[in-house]
Write a protein that holds these residues in place. Structure first.
Motif, PDB file in Angstrom:
ATOM      1  N   GLN A   5     -11.247  44.020  30.116  1.00  0.00           N
ATOM      2  CA  GLN A   5     -12.367  44.807  30.033  1.00  0.00           C
ATOM      3  C   GLN A   5     -11.795  46.202  30.071  1.00  0.00           C
ATOM      4  O   GLN A   5     -11.705  46.987  31.001  1.00  0.00           O
ATOM      5  CB  GLN A   5     -13.130  44.629  31.393  1.00  0.00           C
ATOM      6  N   LYS A  21     -12.553  60.048  29.966  1.00  0.00           N
ATOM      7  CA  LYS A  21     -13.417  60.584  29.081  1.00  0.00           C
ATOM      8  C   LYS A  21     -13.220  62.013  28.827  1.00  0.00           C
ATOM      9  O   LYS A  21     -12.770  62.841  29.752  1.00  0.00           O
ATOM     10  CB  LYS A  21     -14.954  60.450  29.768  1.00  0.00           C
ATOM     11  N   GLU A  25     -17.924  63.590  25.679  1.00  0.00           N
ATOM     12  CA  GLU A  25     -18.456  62.309  26.142  1.00  0.00           C
ATOM     13  C   GLU A  25     -19.042  62.397  27.358  1.00  0.00           C
ATOM     14  O   GLU A  25     -20.323  61.698  27.450  1.00  0.00           O
ATOM     15  CB  GLU A  25     -17.108  61.237  26.231  1.00  0.00           C
ATOM     16  N   ARG A  81     -16.209  52.525  30.569  1.00  0.00           N
ATOM     17  CA  ARG A  81     -16.130  51.730  29.310  1.00  0.00           C
ATOM     18  C   ARG A  81     -16.245  52.607  28.177  1.00  0.00           C
ATOM     19  O   ARG A  81     -16.532  53.936  28.183  1.00  0.00           O
ATOM     20  CB  ARG A  81     -17.109  50.509  29.408  1.00  0.00           C
ATOM     21  N   SER A  82     -16.390  52.022  27.167  1.00  0.00           N
ATOM     22  CA  SER A  82     -16.883  52.559  25.913  1.00  0.00           C
ATOM     23  C   SER A  82     -18.260  53.267  26.088  1.00  0.00           C
ATOM     24  O   SER A  82     -19.193  52.851  26.964  1.00  0.00           O
ATOM     25  CB  SER A  82     -16.815  51.720  24.668  1.00  0.00           C
ATOM     26  N   GLN A  83     -18.360  54.399  25.411  1.00  0.00           N
ATOM     27  CA  GLN A  83     -19.875  55.148  25.428  1.00  0.00           C
ATOM     28  C   GLN A  83     -20.881  54.175  25.118  1.00  0.00           C
ATOM     29  O   GLN A  83     -21.920  54.076  25.925  1.00  0.00           O
ATOM     30  CB  GLN A  83     -19.678  56.328  24.375  1.00  0.00           C
ATOM     31  N   LYS A  84     -20.870  53.331  24.070  1.00  0.00           N
ATOM     32  CA  LYS A  84     -21.901  52.360  23.717  1.00  0.00           C
ATOM     33  C   LYS A  84     -22.235  51.431  25.088  1.00  0.00           C
ATOM     34  O   LYS A  84     -23.426  51.234  25.501  1.00  0.00           O
ATOM     35  CB  LYS A  84     -21.727  51.330  22.466  1.00  0.00           C
ATOM     36  N   GLU A  85     -21.074  51.004  25.599  1.00  0.00           N
ATOM     37  CA  GLU A  85     -21.296  50.063  26.666  1.00  0.00           C
ATOM     38  C   GLU A  85     -21.967  50.786  28.123  1.00  0.00           C
ATOM     39  O   GLU A  85     -22.630  50.285  28.726  1.00  0.00           O
ATOM     40  CB  GLU A  85     -20.127  49.256  27.245  1.00  0.00           C
TER      41      GLU A  85
END
Length: 341
Positions: free
Chosen positions: A188, A193, A197, A151-155
């Motif tokens: 989703q 990456k 990352e 997913r995104s880095q934040k998630e």
């Protein structure tokens, strides 16, 4: 409970999702994603199976090996077998839904711990699936490994912190899930990456970090340079990209590139303890297994799950005796003979 009963039960409970074939080779379920099949023509799924079959074992019986050890040490923990439950979610849309996501996660995590090995829990198109795995790990006093979709880095970092809170033994990302159809269908977002990352994710936690989904020398090198503790040589069971080679076809060269620097696990088409021994002989430290153990879960819940683990570990031990390997560390490439392509 007998094995035939487990397979019959699983065939009934997974009807329409998995045919529970006498030998699981991906031919009857080609293209069934969601479901248990391989992507497109199913050739990548089938390549996993076929690649292991190209290797044969050199039988040796003039030696003193009678009770070999199948113990593996991983991240400071001793396991009784090198067979680790692969991260799988989606009971409802992949496996028929006769067990809830929570029930499935509890069985594989608790059953693995009782047997003396460890389960990887997964992440899925429904974000609550990851929580089901974490809750199972929490109930097992942290004896589990949480694997997160790319997913995104934040998630991802958010989910890593959640895994830390329940005391998980390790965390990781199955980067081979970057093109999963089911994730796209459920809105989703996932994707590849960069090296930077991956480094950010590794540095976000003190837990051992696993990168699952490595199939080439260059990406094995990048993963090692990014600081991961382990990789899984995997094409996601042939479920994301048609026409990839089998994992056994690339395992040895990846081991030659990064073996000794990081732990190397492998999955894809491993159906027996003999296959496990072949993987170890090609240089893997351990293996991940999905479909045989899923059939055990749906055919006999925790008892069925542990029976399949026992069956495969017993097959491994017998094969070690008949190739003269007294421990996993004694398994070398000289027990293999590769057939001509």
């Amino acid at each position: 409970m007998e094995l035939n009963q487990i397979y019959n039960n699983a065939r009934e409970k997974m009807k329409g999702y998995c045919k529970v074939c006498p030998f699981c080779d991906g031919k009857a379920c080609r293209g069934e994603v969601p479901g248990m099949g391989g992507a497109g023509t199913g050739s990548a799924f089938q390549a996993n199976i076929e690649a292991w079959q190209r290797y044969k074992l050199e039988m040796r019986t003039i030696h003193q090996v009678q009770n070999p050890s199948t113990e593996l040490e991983l991240f400071g923990v001793k396991l009784t077998t090198p067979i680790i439950k692969a991260p799988v979610t989606g009971s409802s849309y992949n496996m028929g839904g006769s067990l809830s996501e929570e029930e499935y996660a509890d069985i594989v995590v608790e059953g693995s711990k009782e047997f003396g090995t460890i389960a990887m829990t997964g992440d899925g198109a429904d974000p609550t699936m990851y929580n089901s795995g974490l809750e199972a790990i929490k109930q097992a006093d942290g004896f589990g490994i949480a694997i997160i979709k790319p997913r995104s880095q934040k998630e991802i970092i958010k989910r890593i912190k959640e895994a830390e809170k329940v005391g998980a033994l390790a965390v990781g990302v199955d980067i081979d899930g970057a093109g999963l159809i089911t994730m796209a269908l459920k809105g989703q977002p996932v994707g590849p990456k960069s090296k930077e990352e991956i480094e950010e994710l590794v540095n976000s936690t003190d837990l051992p970090f696993i990168l699952k989904g490595i199939m080439t020398l260059d990406e094995a090198r990048i993963a090692a340079e990014a600081g991961v503790d382990a990789i899984v040589v995997s094409n996601h069971g042939g479920r994301v990209l048609d026409s990839t080679p089998g994992t056994a076809d690339v395992l040895a060269e990846i081991v030659s590139e990064v073996g000794g620097r990081i732990k190397i696990l492998v999955d894809g088409g491993i159906r027996s303890g003999v296959d496990v021994l072949k993987a170890l002989a090609l240089g893997a430290n351990g293996v991940l297994v999905a479909r045989p153990l899923i059939i055990g879960v749906f055919g006999g819940e925790k008892e069925g799950f542990k029976m399949i683990l026992e069956k495969m570990t017993t097959e491994l031990k017998k094969a070690m005796i008949l190739t003269g390997c007294e421990s996993l560390g004694a398994v070398k490439g000289n027990i293999l003979r590769k057939l001509n392509d």
